[in-house]
Design a protein around this motif. Structure first.
Motif, PDB file in Angstrom:
ATOM      1  N   LYS A 167      75.147  46.153  34.603  1.00  0.00           N
ATOM      2  CA  LYS A 167      76.332  46.769  35.234  1.00  0.00           C
ATOM      3  C   LYS A 167      77.626  46.252  34.618  1.00  0.00           C
ATOM      4  CE  LYS A 167      76.853  43.575  39.158  1.00  0.00           C
ATOM      5  NZ  LYS A 167      76.942  43.481  40.645  1.00  0.00           N
ATOM      6  N   GLU A 168      77.659  44.956  34.222  1.00  0.00           N
ATOM      7  CA  GLU A 168      78.864  44.399  33.609  1.00  0.00           C
ATOM      8  C   GLU A 168      79.105  44.979  32.220  1.00  0.00           C
ATOM      9  OE1 GLU A 168      76.595  42.582  35.128  1.00  0.00           O
ATOM     10  OE2 GLU A 168      77.548  41.202  36.547  1.00  0.00           O
ATOM     11  N   ILE A 169      78.041  45.109  31.411  1.00  0.00           N
ATOM     12  CA  ILE A 169      78.193  45.674  30.075  1.00  0.00           C
ATOM     13  C   ILE A 169      78.592  47.150  30.174  1.00  0.00           C
ATOM     14  CG2 ILE A 169      76.945  46.350  27.984  1.00  0.00           C
ATOM     15  CD1 ILE A 169      75.456  43.741  28.078  1.00  0.00           C
ATOM     16  N   ALA A 170      77.985  47.875  31.109  1.00  0.00           N
ATOM     17  CA  ALA A 170      78.355  49.277  31.307  1.00  0.00           C
ATOM     18  C   ALA A 170      79.820  49.390  31.709  1.00  0.00           C
ATOM     19  CB  ALA A 170      77.457  49.912  32.363  1.00  0.00           C
ATOM     20  N   ALA A 171      80.257  48.523  32.594  1.00  0.00           N
ATOM     21  CA  ALA A 171      81.665  48.529  33.022  1.00  0.00           C
ATOM     22  C   ALA A 171      82.585  48.205  31.857  1.00  0.00           C
ATOM     23  CB  ALA A 171      81.869  47.527  34.154  1.00  0.00           C
ATOM     24  N   ALA A 172      82.181  47.256  31.005  1.00  0.00           N
ATOM     25  CA  ALA A 172      82.989  46.870  29.850  1.00  0.00           C
ATOM     26  C   ALA A 172      83.062  48.009  28.832  1.00  0.00           C
ATOM     27  CB  ALA A 172      82.416  45.616  29.207  1.00  0.00           C
ATOM     28  N   VAL A 173      81.964  48.718  28.649  1.00  0.00           N
ATOM     29  CA  VAL A 173      81.955  49.877  27.749  1.00  0.00           C
ATOM     30  C   VAL A 173      82.853  50.969  28.317  1.00  0.00           C
ATOM     31  CG1 VAL A 173      80.530  51.743  26.789  1.00  0.00           C
ATOM     32  CG2 VAL A 173      79.676  49.387  26.780  1.00  0.00           C
ATOM     33  N   ALA A 178      80.741  39.711  27.990  1.00  0.00           N
ATOM     34  CA  ALA A 178      81.121  40.930  28.709  1.00  0.00           C
ATOM     35  C   ALA A 178      81.176  40.682  30.210  1.00  0.00           C
ATOM     36  CB  ALA A 178      80.139  42.060  28.386  1.00  0.00           C
ATOM     37  N   ALA A 179      80.199  39.937  30.732  1.00  0.00           N
ATOM     38  CA  ALA A 179      80.160  39.653  32.171  1.00  0.00           C
ATOM     39  C   ALA A 179      81.376  38.847  32.602  1.00  0.00           C
ATOM     40  CB  ALA A 179      78.872  38.905  32.518  1.00  0.00           C
ATOM     41  N   MET A 180      81.741  37.839  31.816  1.00  0.00           N
ATOM     42  CA  MET A 180      82.884  37.000  32.162  1.00  0.00           C
ATOM     43  C   MET A 180      84.199  37.780  32.081  1.00  0.00           C
ATOM     44  SD  MET A 180      81.637  33.439  30.326  1.00  0.00           S
ATOM     45  CE  MET A 180      83.111  32.489  30.704  1.00  0.00           C
ATOM     46  N   ILE A 181      84.282  38.703  31.114  1.00  0.00           N
ATOM     47  CA  ILE A 181      85.481  39.528  30.980  1.00  0.00           C
ATOM     48  C   ILE A 181      85.643  40.453  32.193  1.00  0.00           C
ATOM     49  CG2 ILE A 181      86.457  41.484  29.732  1.00  0.00           C
ATOM     50  CD1 ILE A 181      87.099  39.006  28.299  1.00  0.00           C
ATOM     51  N   ILE A 182      84.563  41.095  32.622  1.00  0.00           N
ATOM     52  CA  ILE A 182      84.618  42.011  33.766  1.00  0.00           C
ATOM     53  C   ILE A 182      84.958  41.246  35.045  1.00  0.00           C
ATOM     54  CG2 ILE A 182      83.209  43.485  35.263  1.00  0.00           C
ATOM     55  CD1 ILE A 182      84.277  44.831  32.722  1.00  0.00           C
ATOM     56  N   ARG A 183      84.430  40.050  35.207  1.00  0.00           N
ATOM     57  CA  ARG A 183      84.776  39.243  36.386  1.00  0.00           C
ATOM     58  C   ARG A 183      86.247  38.833  36.350  1.00  0.00           C
ATOM     59  NH1 ARG A 183      79.453  35.559  35.530  1.00  0.00           N
ATOM     60  NH2 ARG A 183      77.896  37.073  36.265  1.00  0.00           N
ATOM     61  N   VAL A 220      81.128  50.717  37.986  1.00  0.00           N
ATOM     62  CA  VAL A 220      80.632  52.078  37.736  1.00  0.00           C
ATOM     63  C   VAL A 220      79.319  52.250  38.487  1.00  0.00           C
ATOM     64  CG1 VAL A 220      81.751  52.331  35.495  1.00  0.00           C
ATOM     65  CG2 VAL A 220      79.470  51.338  35.618  1.00  0.00           C
ATOM     66  N   SER A 221      79.048  53.479  38.882  1.00  0.00           N
ATOM     67  CA  SER A 221      77.831  53.745  39.648  1.00  0.00           C
ATOM     68  C   SER A 221      76.597  53.522  38.788  1.00  0.00           C
ATOM     69  CB  SER A 221      77.835  55.182  40.168  1.00  0.00           C
ATOM     70  OG  SER A 221      77.770  56.096  39.078  1.00  0.00           O
ATOM     71  N   GLU A 222      75.464  53.391  39.445  1.00  0.00           N
ATOM     72  CA  GLU A 222      74.213  53.125  38.722  1.00  0.00           C
ATOM     73  C   GLU A 222      73.865  54.271  37.778  1.00  0.00           C
ATOM     74  OE1 GLU A 222      69.601  51.771  39.733  1.00  0.00           O
ATOM     75  OE2 GLU A 222      71.201  51.538  41.227  1.00  0.00           O
ATOM     76  N   SER A 223      74.113  55.505  38.208  1.00  0.00           N
ATOM     77  CA  SER A 223      73.819  56.653  37.347  1.00  0.00           C
ATOM     78  C   SER A 223      74.740  56.665  36.129  1.00  0.00           C
ATOM     79  CB  SER A 223      73.971  57.954  38.136  1.00  0.00           C
ATOM     80  OG  SER A 223      75.290  58.076  38.652  1.00  0.00           O
ATOM     81  N   ASN A 224      76.007  56.283  36.352  1.00  0.00           N
ATOM     82  CA  ASN A 224      76.939  56.221  35.227  1.00  0.00           C
ATOM     83  C   ASN A 224      76.616  55.079  34.276  1.00  0.00           C
ATOM     84  OD1 ASN A 224      78.440  58.432  36.009  1.00  0.00           O
ATOM     85  ND2 ASN A 224      79.946  57.245  37.160  1.00  0.00           N
ATOM     86  N   GLN A 253      74.037  56.392  31.969  1.00  0.00           N
ATOM     87  CA  GLN A 253      74.636  57.347  31.041  1.00  0.00           C
ATOM     88  C   GLN A 253      75.451  56.641  29.959  1.00  0.00           C
ATOM     89  OE1 GLN A 253      77.001  60.300  33.017  1.00  0.00           O
ATOM     90  NE2 GLN A 253      77.693  61.260  31.115  1.00  0.00           N
ATOM     91  N   LEU A 254      76.210  55.630  30.354  1.00  0.00           N
ATOM     92  CA  LEU A 254      77.056  54.910  29.406  1.00  0.00           C
ATOM     93  C   LEU A 254      76.253  54.139  28.372  1.00  0.00           C
ATOM     94  CD1 LEU A 254      79.721  53.575  31.928  1.00  0.00           C
ATOM     95  CD2 LEU A 254      80.222  55.048  29.959  1.00  0.00           C
ATOM     96  N   LEU A 255      75.085  53.628  28.789  1.00  0.00           N
ATOM     97  CA  LEU A 255      74.279  52.787  27.898  1.00  0.00           C
ATOM     98  C   LEU A 255      73.215  53.574  27.148  1.00  0.00           C
ATOM     99  CD1 LEU A 255      73.792  49.686  30.246  1.00  0.00           C
ATOM    100  CD2 LEU A 255      75.458  49.978  28.391  1.00  0.00           C
ATOM    101  N   ALA A 256      73.071  54.858  27.470  1.00  0.00           N
ATOM    102  CA  ALA A 256      71.997  55.664  26.875  1.00  0.00           C
ATOM    103  C   ALA A 256      72.117  55.779  25.357  1.00  0.00           C
ATOM    104  CB  ALA A 256      71.997  57.055  27.513  1.00  0.00           C
ATOM    105  N   LYS A 257      73.331  55.755  24.832  1.00  0.00           N
ATOM    106  CA  LYS A 257      73.515  55.934  23.389  1.00  0.00           C
ATOM    107  C   LYS A 257      73.123  54.708  22.572  1.00  0.00           C
ATOM    108  CE  LYS A 257      78.428  54.631  23.322  1.00  0.00           C
ATOM    109  NZ  LYS A 257      79.786  55.066  22.913  1.00  0.00           N
ATOM    110  N   PHE A 258      72.911  53.586  23.271  1.00  0.00           N
ATOM    111  CA  PHE A 258      72.513  52.372  22.564  1.00  0.00           C
ATOM    112  C   PHE A 258      71.000  52.212  22.645  1.00  0.00           C
ATOM    113  CE2 PHE A 258      76.833  51.385  24.303  1.00  0.00           C
ATOM    114  CZ  PHE A 258      77.497  51.397  23.088  1.00  0.00           C
TER     115      PHE A 258
END
Length: 554
Positions: free
Chosen positions: A509-515, A470-475, A486-490, A493-498
């Motif tokens: 931050k990279e996984i959140a951005a990828a999600v 995921a990190a390599m894809i976002i880069r 995405v912001s830290e608060s977002n 929020q994005l990762l809360a369901k996991f």
């Protein structure tokens, strides 16, 4: 003869004498002034002209001001023309009536033009000519000049230059060069100008491009019968190119080539297409951009900026089975180029994006793998196989559920970005320069796609985790110019369901951005599986999603 008649004759003869005397006196003064100026001025090489202070007054119907040069040549005449339109079609007046004066080796040509037309416009365009050099300024009523343009050389020799300009910023060039005057005028119409030429090569003055860049972000698209290329001018680094050449910016040219390859090269391209199991659908075209000056030439480096080129294909193409490719003349092999397709009325325009010059063409392929017949990743894998991004372990086997190593994925990322392998100079202590992956790891590292571990190793043979993938894809997405942060608060929020998001080690931050971008989904509805080993099918699917998001594929 009466006294009155005698008096009239006397007055008439006296008037003729006075007129003749005045004309001779003014002529003598003018000749004397020119002789004095000629003696005072040094012999200098020809240089261009520049506008000094100029103004236009609609109510007195006058245009006045001066132009100047530091290399006056008494054999070169000066003339001025005043137009009412930017196309320079409606001529109001032309004059060569100027006054010469020299101050500190600079010669000024002063003028005061009075328009004779019954109706005068609110603004005018003044063009001055000095030898082969032209300069234009736009003047508003009772105001100072608002814009000044220039053209050195006027387009003589070398196949000509200049060009006609339409009101939407399109220049049509008859030869293999375009002059600065035409460019400057075109940029007044549009920030994205187009230059149409019948030549396979075009020389563009760097100083005119630099002048346009001072005002706004601009681009130039060169169009000929073989294709088009759009130059993002900010990426050219014009001043740096001139410095590298040891030339002045005014003496530097940007040279663009859009040419069909020679027959021998075309045959080699066809063989390369057949070697990858594809079919050629377009002639190969050599796109090349260089800078020249001071009798030198250098290749233009666009850095990480992707440059768009187009090729016209005389048939409708299936975007899932077609791709733009680069032909490497050294290895005689093809590689993927980010490319999209738009078909209409039996024609297809292929847009290829890459940050380097090379030979490009378009091919079709229709690949399939026996072990993907009922696999969830079949469509994504076959699409990327047709585009030469992924390969099977054999012609018929892909092995979608096999894990993928860090080196293997680095190779896929470099390929998906259209990057070349580079010399294996990395800080990783466990990369052998002779290893198959050395060049791609070095390229990925240079592009900021991969990082090593704290012990300065890369661990190329280690199986890649979903977190690392995921990190390599976002880069890669960032390198392609797509913002994904995405912001830290977002992120929270994005990762809360996991329920296993707390197990993410370093790439939250990279996984959140990828999600958020839809590039990565959970292993299940409520697990992200960041520490799980990624499979070949997962890697292909994530690559496909990021390539579509970057507009690198349809």
């Amino acid at each position: 003869m009466s006294q009155i008649e005698k008096k009239n004759v006397y007055n008439h003869e006296r008037s003729k004498t006075l007129v003749k005397s005045t004309v001779m006196k003014k002529t003598s003064q003018a000749l004397a002034a020119l002789m004095i100026i000629s003696m005072l001025l040094p012999v200098l090489a020809f240089a261009g002209i520049n506008f000094g202070t100029v103004s236009y007054d609609k109510y007195t119907k006058s245009v006045s001001g001066s132009v100047y040069t530091d290399a006056y040549d008494s054999n070169t005449s000066v003339s001025l023309s005043v137009y009412s339109d930017a196309d320079l079609k409606d001529l109001l007046i032309t004059t060569s009536d100027v006054t010469y004066r020299t101050i500190d080796k600079v010669t000024y040509f002063d003028f005061n033009i009075r328009l004779t037309n019954p109706t005068v416009p609110d603004s005018v365009y003044v063009v001055t000519y000095y030898g082969n050099d032209r300069k234009l300024t736009y003047l508003q009523n009772s105001g100072s000049q608002s814009s000044t343009y220039y053209s050195s050389g006027g387009g003589g020799g070398g196949g000509g230059g200049g060009g006609s300009i339409s009101n939407n910023g399109v220049i049509e060039v008859s030869g293999d060069s375009v002059d600065a005057f035409a460019l400057q005028r075109a940029f007044e119409y549009s920030k994205e100008i187009k230059i149409k030429t019948k030549s396979e090569k075009l020389a563009i003055p760097a100083d005119a491009l630099a002048e346009a860049l001072k005002k706004s972000k601009v681009s130039v698209t060169i169009i000929n019968d073989n294709g088009t290329i759009t130059l993002p001018l900010a990426a050219l680094k014009l001043e740096a190119l001139a410095k590298e050449l040891g030339a002045e910016l005014k003496d530097t040219k940007i040279n663009v080539t859009i040419a069909k390859v020679a027959s021998a090269t075309a045959e080699d391209v066809t063989k390369a297409v057949q070697a990858v199991g594809g079919s050629p659908v377009q002639n190969a075209v050599d796109f090349n951009v260089t800078a020249s000056g001071n009798s030198k030439s250098v290749n233009v480096d666009f850095g990480s900026t992707y440059v768009s080129r187009t090729l016209n294909v005389n048939k409708n193409l299936d975007a899932k089975k077609a791709t733009g490719v680069l032909y490497n003349e050294t290895t005689k092999k093809l590689s993927f180029v980010p490319s999209t397709f738009e078909s209409k009325d039996g024609q297809t325009v292929a847009t290829l994006k890459r940050n380097g010059s090379s030979i490009y063409t378009v091919i079709e392929a229709n690949k399939s793998f026996e072990d993907l017949a009922s696999h969830w990743s079949k469509a994504d894998v076959e699409l990327l196989a047709n585009k030469l991004v992924v390969e099977g372990v054999s012609d018929k086997q892909f092995q979608p559920d096999r894990n993928i190593t860090r080196a293997e994925f680095a190779a896929l990322v470099v390929r998906s970005l259209g990057l070349n392998s580079v010399s294996a100079n990395t800080s990783f202590t466990d990369i052998n320069s002779s290893a198959w992956y050395a060049g791609v790891v070095a390229a990925a590292s240079k592009a900021g796609i991969i990082n090593g571990y704290e012990d300065s190793t890369f661990r190329p043979d280690a199986q890649i985790t979903r977190e690392e993938l995921a990190a390599m894809i976002i880069r890669s997405l960032t390198y392609a110019g797509v913002a994904s942060n995405v912001s830290e608060s977002n992120q929270t929020q994005l990762l809360a369901k996991f329920k296993d998001s707390s197990k993410i080690v370093w790439a939250k931050k990279e996984i959140a951005a990828a999600v958020n971008a839809g590039i990565i989904n959970g292993l299940t509805d409520d697990t992200i599986g960041s520490a799980e080993k990624a499979t070949r099918s997962q890697a292909a699917t994530m690559l496909k999603r990021y390539l579509k998001l970057a507009d690198f594929i349809n």
